[in-house]
Design an enzyme around this catalytic site. Structure first.
Site, PDB file in Angstrom:
ATOM      1  N   LYS A  69       0.855  -1.471  -0.024  1.00  0.00           N
ATOM      2  CA  LYS A  69       0.109   0.056  -0.035  1.00  0.00           C
ATOM      3  C   LYS A  69       0.930   1.368  -0.013  1.00  0.00           C
ATOM      4  O   LYS A  69       0.464   2.079  -0.642  1.00  0.00           O
ATOM      5  CB  LYS A  69      -0.837  -0.027   1.156  1.00  0.00           C
ATOM      6  CG  LYS A  69      -2.056  -1.259   1.303  1.00  0.00           C
ATOM      7  CD  LYS A  69      -3.006  -0.992   2.259  1.00  0.00           C
ATOM      8  CE  LYS A  69      -2.381  -1.186   3.748  1.00  0.00           C
ATOM      9  NZ  LYS A  69      -1.832  -2.741   3.687  1.00  0.00           N
ATOM     10  N   THR A  70       1.694   1.243   0.850  1.00  0.00           N
ATOM     11  CA  THR A  70       2.957   2.565   0.885  1.00  0.00           C
ATOM     12  C   THR A  70       3.708   2.775  -0.586  1.00  0.00           C
ATOM     13  O   THR A  70       3.657   3.665  -1.007  1.00  0.00           O
ATOM     14  CB  THR A  70       3.734   2.365   1.986  1.00  0.00           C
ATOM     15  OG1 THR A  70       3.082   2.260   3.217  1.00  0.00           O
ATOM     16  CG2 THR A  70       4.721   3.505   2.181  1.00  0.00           C
ATOM     17  N   THR A 118      -5.767  -1.172   7.022  1.00  0.00           N
ATOM     18  CA  THR A 118      -5.779  -2.759   7.228  1.00  0.00           C
ATOM     19  C   THR A 118      -7.240  -3.295   7.493  1.00  0.00           C
ATOM     20  O   THR A 118      -7.389  -4.564   7.647  1.00  0.00           O
ATOM     21  CB  THR A 118      -4.815  -3.145   8.149  1.00  0.00           C
ATOM     22  OG1 THR A 118      -4.737  -2.568   9.426  1.00  0.00           O
ATOM     23  CG2 THR A 118      -3.277  -2.941   7.648  1.00  0.00           C
ATOM     24  N   ARG A 163       6.554  -8.043   1.774  1.00  0.00           N
ATOM     25  CA  ARG A 163       7.586  -7.589   2.981  1.00  0.00           C
ATOM     26  C   ARG A 163       8.425  -8.738   3.526  1.00  0.00           C
ATOM     27  O   ARG A 163       9.473  -8.536   3.730  1.00  0.00           O
ATOM     28  CB  ARG A 163       6.653  -6.921   3.963  1.00  0.00           C
ATOM     29  CG  ARG A 163       7.574  -6.024   5.124  1.00  0.00           C
ATOM     30  CD  ARG A 163       6.793  -5.455   5.945  1.00  0.00           C
ATOM     31  NE  ARG A 163       6.007  -4.118   5.329  1.00  0.00           N
ATOM     32  CZ  ARG A 163       4.953  -3.591   6.075  1.00  0.00           C
ATOM     33  NH1 ARG A 163       4.584  -3.866   7.074  1.00  0.00           N
ATOM     34  NH2 ARG A 163       4.459  -2.355   5.337  1.00  0.00           N
TER      35      ARG A 163
END
Length: 345
Positions: free
Chosen positions: A77-78, A171, A230
């Site tokens: 998302k970032t 989230t 991640r």
């Protein structure tokens, strides 16, 4: 040569498959982030839709519609927010919901935006209610009302804002009120990655890090990454450290497996906490049902830690189930621990 907090390269108390990152990890992660939608791996549907939104905005010569990105942590998302700013050739301002506790906090940020700027608001569902209500008008009319004074003498001063694009990330999309959710022009939900997609993520990162890894090595790391880029990049860095210390130039599947086993990440991506929950549920409580607080005490963790950190992945993998009477171990959990499930027929 890399500097390690410990000889084995792991920070004391760090959970390797956790979504939290140390400062050094964040810097390395930032270097591995894709810089464009073409470089972004996975999430094909969201990428195609977002590409269309951004391209249309550029053709109209206007700021892009507000964008809401939802999904579990670690899926990008970032990164997508950064890509949106880059694609629109606009500056990016980053803040988070917990940092905005008063409407004045939000007003200060909005009033300092430049035309076309992208404002990334992470964990937007955790913003305070007064700030949330101010955001409604800012998103829709590019205007906010600043209240000066108190009581009967209070005065509302309208403040015009330059056009901007808000990128909200959450989230827990269900916690967003309808009026806020409806003001986003585009909503994208990010899904967990397949093993093949994670292999592509790791392959790209390994190329940037100049690592020599076999196809089987990529598959081994991807299979333990819990569907999350991640985590995949973090496991890759730990395998790199292990290979460096042990003088291995080409990382094969066996080397990757040995390295990750040392970090207590098994072939299904479970770590020490996950296995402790399964073992307690099966060996101490006969597979359940057992209450969450009792289970947490059995593994020596806080109830919230078990519920938010370990349980979601165990449920998603079909290892445990949630029932009105408590948590139960499913047949796959017994099998994973090498035990025979009781015959309940």
């Amino acid at each position: 040569m890399s500097q390690f907090p410990h000889a084995d390269g792991q920070i004391p108390g760090q959970r390797l498959v956790s979504m939290d990152e140390e400062p050094e990890e964040k810097m390395i992660e930032a270097a591995l982030r894709p810089k464009s939608l073409d470089d972004f791996v996975g999430q094909q549907r969201v990428r195609q839709q977002l590409s269309l939104v951004l391209e249309a905005s550029k053709m109209r010569g206007r700021s892009a519609d507000h964008v809401l990105l939802s999904g579990p942590p670690g899926l990008g998302k970032t990164t997508l927010a950064m890509i949106i700013a880059a694609e629109m050739d606009a500056p990016l301002r980053i803040t988070s919901g917990p940092a905005i506790q008063h409407s004045g906090d939000l007003a200060a940020i909005l009033s300092s935006l430049t035309p076309g700027e992208v404002l990334f608001l992470d964990e937007i569902h955790r913003m305070s209610r007064p700030a949330e209500e101010m955001l409604y008008m800012a998103m829709e009319d590019f205007r906010v009302d600043i209240v000066v004074g108190k009581g009967a003498g209070a005065t509302s001063i309208p403040l015009e804002l330059p056009p901007f694009t808000l990128v909200g990330a959450t989230t827990r999309a269900g916690l967003l009120p309808g009026p806020l959710r409806d003001r986003f022009g585009f909503t994208g939900h990010l899904e967990f990655y397949s093993v093949a997609e994670l292999e592509s993520v790791i392959r790209r990162s390994a190329g940037l890090m100049e690592l020599n890894i076999s196809p089987e090595g990529f598959a081994e790391i991807a299979g333990r990454s819990r569907g999350t880029p991640r985590i995949a990049n973090r496991l890759l860095r730990r395998v790199r450290d292990w290979a460096l210390v042990n003088g291995i130039d080409r990382i094969e599947a066996s080397a990757a497996a040995t390295a990750l086993n040392m970090y207590e990440v098994d072939e299904r991506g479970l770590d020490r906490l996950d296995r402790a929950v399964l073992e307690a549920l099966i060996t101490k409580f006969g597979g359940g049902p057992v209450g969450l607080s009792t289970l947490a005490i059995a593994v020596g963790e806080e109830t919230e830690t078990v519920e938010t950190v370990a349980e979601p992945y165990l449920v998603r993998e079909g290892l445990i189930g949630r029932t009105p009477r408590g948590r139960v171990a499913l047949p796959a959990a017994w099998e994973h621990l090498g035990l025979e499930a009781p015959d309940l027929s």
